[in-house]
Design a protein around this motif. Sequence first.
Motif, mmCIF file in Angstrom:
data_model
loop_
_atom_site.group_PDB
_atom_site.id
_atom_site.type_symbol
_atom_site.label_atom_id
_atom_site.label_comp_id
_atom_site.label_asym_id
_atom_site.label_seq_id
_atom_site.Cartn_x
_atom_site.Cartn_y
_atom_site.Cartn_z
ATOM 1 N N GLU A 3 1.384 1.472 -15.653
ATOM 2 C CA GLU A 3 1.040 1.825 -14.279
ATOM 3 C C GLU A 3 1.661 0.882 -13.248
ATOM 4 O O GLU A 3 1.367 0.981 -12.059
ATOM 5 C CB GLU A 3 -0.479 1.878 -14.102
ATOM 6 N N LEU A 17 3.850 1.661 -1.206
ATOM 7 C CA LEU A 17 4.680 1.873 -2.396
ATOM 8 C C LEU A 17 3.862 2.034 -3.668
ATOM 9 O O LEU A 17 4.430 2.191 -4.751
ATOM 10 C CB LEU A 17 5.670 0.716 -2.557
ATOM 11 N N THR A 18 2.550 1.946 -3.559
ATOM 12 C CA THR A 18 1.718 2.094 -4.754
ATOM 13 C C THR A 18 0.641 3.143 -4.498
ATOM 14 O O THR A 18 0.348 3.483 -3.356
ATOM 15 C CB THR A 18 1.023 0.773 -5.130
ATOM 16 N N ASN A 19 0.069 3.610 -5.576
ATOM 17 C CA ASN A 19 -1.028 4.573 -5.488
ATOM 18 C C ASN A 19 -2.314 3.894 -5.956
ATOM 19 O O ASN A 19 -2.258 2.895 -6.665
ATOM 20 C CB ASN A 19 -0.761 5.769 -6.400
ATOM 21 N N PRO A 20 -3.460 4.463 -5.621
ATOM 22 C CA PRO A 20 -4.692 3.961 -6.232
ATOM 23 C C PRO A 20 -4.562 4.095 -7.753
ATOM 24 O O PRO A 20 -4.235 5.169 -8.253
ATOM 25 C CB PRO A 20 -5.769 4.902 -5.692
ATOM 26 N N GLY A 21 -4.784 3.006 -8.475
ATOM 27 C CA GLY A 21 -4.538 3.023 -9.916
ATOM 28 C C GLY A 21 -3.236 2.329 -10.267
ATOM 29 O O GLY A 21 -2.958 2.105 -11.440
ATOM 30 N N GLY A 22 -2.453 1.984 -9.248
ATOM 31 C CA GLY A 22 -1.172 1.328 -9.498
ATOM 32 C C GLY A 22 -1.330 -0.165 -9.743
ATOM 33 O O GLY A 22 -2.379 -0.750 -9.485
ATOM 34 N N ARG A 60 0.838 -1.211 0.000
ATOM 35 C CA ARG A 60 0.000 0.000 0.000
ATOM 36 C C ARG A 60 0.866 1.251 0.000
ATOM 37 O O ARG A 60 0.546 2.248 -0.649
ATOM 38 C CB ARG A 60 -0.922 0.004 1.212
ATOM 39 N N ARG A 87 -5.779 -0.938 -6.526
ATOM 40 C CA ARG A 87 -4.573 -1.546 -7.100
ATOM 41 C C ARG A 87 -4.961 -2.809 -7.866
ATOM 42 O O ARG A 87 -5.888 -3.516 -7.474
ATOM 43 C CB ARG A 87 -3.588 -1.974 -6.001
#
Lengths: 353, 350
Positions: free
Chosen positions: A105, A55-60, A53, A85
């Motif tokens: 992405e 290291l990523t963004n929503p949409g990742g 969570r 994600r």
Amino acid sequence: MRASTPTTGAATASPAPAHAPARRVEDAFAALHGADTALLVPGVVAATTATLRALTNPGGHIIASDQTADPLRGVLTQELAGLGRTVTFVDSTDADAVLTAVRPETQVVYTQSLSDPLMRPAPLNELAIHAQMNDLLLVVDNTALSPAELRPLETGAVIVIEDTALYLDGWGDVGAALVTGLDRYLPRIAEQCARLGGEVPDWSAHLLERSLSTLQLRLTAQRDGAERVASMLRAHPAVRAVHRPSFDEAPWALETHRGFGGLLAFEVVPEIHDLTGVLAACDDGHTPLGSTARLPARTSHAHLSERVRRELGITRQLVRLAVGVTGADALSGRLRRALDTALAQRNGGDERC
Amino acid sequence: MLNGVDLRARESLAEQIGEDSWEAQLSIGVAAQPAAADRCRVRTEPMRLGSTRVARAFGIDQRFGPGAADCLDPVGSLLVALGASVADSVVTELSAAGCAPALLEVLPCAEFTADGTGRLSYEIRLDGEVPAEQARRAVAAARARGTAHRTLEEPNDIKAVVQTAQDVHLASPPADHDSADRTAVRRRTARVMWEIGTHVLAEADGVHAESDQPKQLFGADLAPSAQEYFLAALAAEALGFADPRAAAPGEPAASVHASGRIDLRGPYSTQDAPVGLRNILVQLLPADPTRADEAAPDAVRRWFAEGDALRLVRDPHPIEVRLVLDGTPVPVPHPENDRTTDTKEPHRAP
């Protein structure tokens, strides 16, 4: 969970004092990996979830090893999907397969350093190069090897996660996980851990700290024991395959690995259906430093359909064995006799038929 | 953490990008496609932040031109971007000084003369326990380190590529217009209200919007960033000039991709680096790229000549800044007369 660095964001839990057991464990673990800081987290699923969570963004998009088992697999496919994600499962021991799965992405590649239960080592050197060339972050679950066998940060990983259950806590008293890696990412992970809640008690941290000091000794014994057991199994007619990596099969690992730990798996011939005797032979009477065995098809991978298990190579005859610190030769003897018996019963059954 | 601003994380980033300059490069892109007769849908694309990616899937509905509607037009988007960026700079500076404003609003304004030349200004309204001197420093920080402020204030070379059978490369060098003494015939305003951290709520011509930074830049991933609004304005306006028709189902539609780059050492560290958006590139992919006629390049040339948002971004504009503290206007030194202060702390990290 505590954050051990002064750079930790204020949204995280308060940093533990330098003399606190949790802080000492974090520092010791970070030192084992050649890092500056670490986080002690109550559970490997929480640690991995928080890391992905953070290291990523929503949409990742996340590329994860297809050897990931429940409950983490469920988190990846359900909870993280709910947070925007997407996850693609690939054979992370094949760097080309990972590369093929990269999308615009994609942000993170998550893999185990040694897949459990099939014991396939991930080529971290190669994965790290691909990750760096594509601006991706390589996250490695190093539970199956520990820093005594492999230090993934040296190969190019940015975050390393380890469950304490297998090696770090030699006595099996503590259920927790440790996370270490590049300083710039740990505050964000600490913030996510704080949102997930929970804390490792000081007494558990104290026990863990004592165990860490003997990690190298224990791993040396377990590695040697596993090699001896694997040699016996390879020569036994009741065993169809032994899953135990070696430097002959993975010469690239000479640069990065000291060994392959105390885990191995083996498949008995399909005609042997009853593995009760084999499992019993692996049981050291639940002594803390003893060996343990399980059937992945009925435990860690029981949630998967037979078809998916077959695709992953997890057969019903697959036995996953964690060789203990002591008694490897006794284990070999018991296991040989159990396999002899299972083979004789099969032959006897054939004759009766 | 004060005001939702993680100062220690910002300091860490400043240190890191000071040591590793490649980690300071942030590449941003958006892509616009027609969605209906008078509007398009702009999608944010994954950013590149140093050696990592920032993937956020936001959509921004944009009108091609002004007029009553339920989504922003290109100039409205620019004003939202300006307000959001200024609010970020102001609140960061105030947080570094230990001030917690009860209210922070930015009211950006664009005025256009009869020949289309634009003028820009904004008013910063602050309420709460903020000393006047500290508020002035915050205004100076917005002028010095605000990405949108500096992008609009400084000239920018904007390049365009029309991707047909043979790519057509076009450039639009900045022009310096003196619009100070001319009468404005059109006026556009927006109201940007700071919420927490880098999150702002905005309103322009009755249309509501939100902006936030990615968490890698200390936001909460709640909405497109100010820089993405910037590029969305350019992409939508270019598409409006080139081919605004929505395609029938199954048919290809034209699309525009706009991208830019920020050197984070400008807005985030003490190093002397450009603050504004740089390397702005607009790529037009016509609905039928195999046609080699001049229609698409001509449309881009018309956009270069007539686009309001484009001219605001491309041409240099001195930006007038006003400060209202607890309802009372506070004089703000003009940057030309405040050079001593500016040179002492041009890009001071909070």
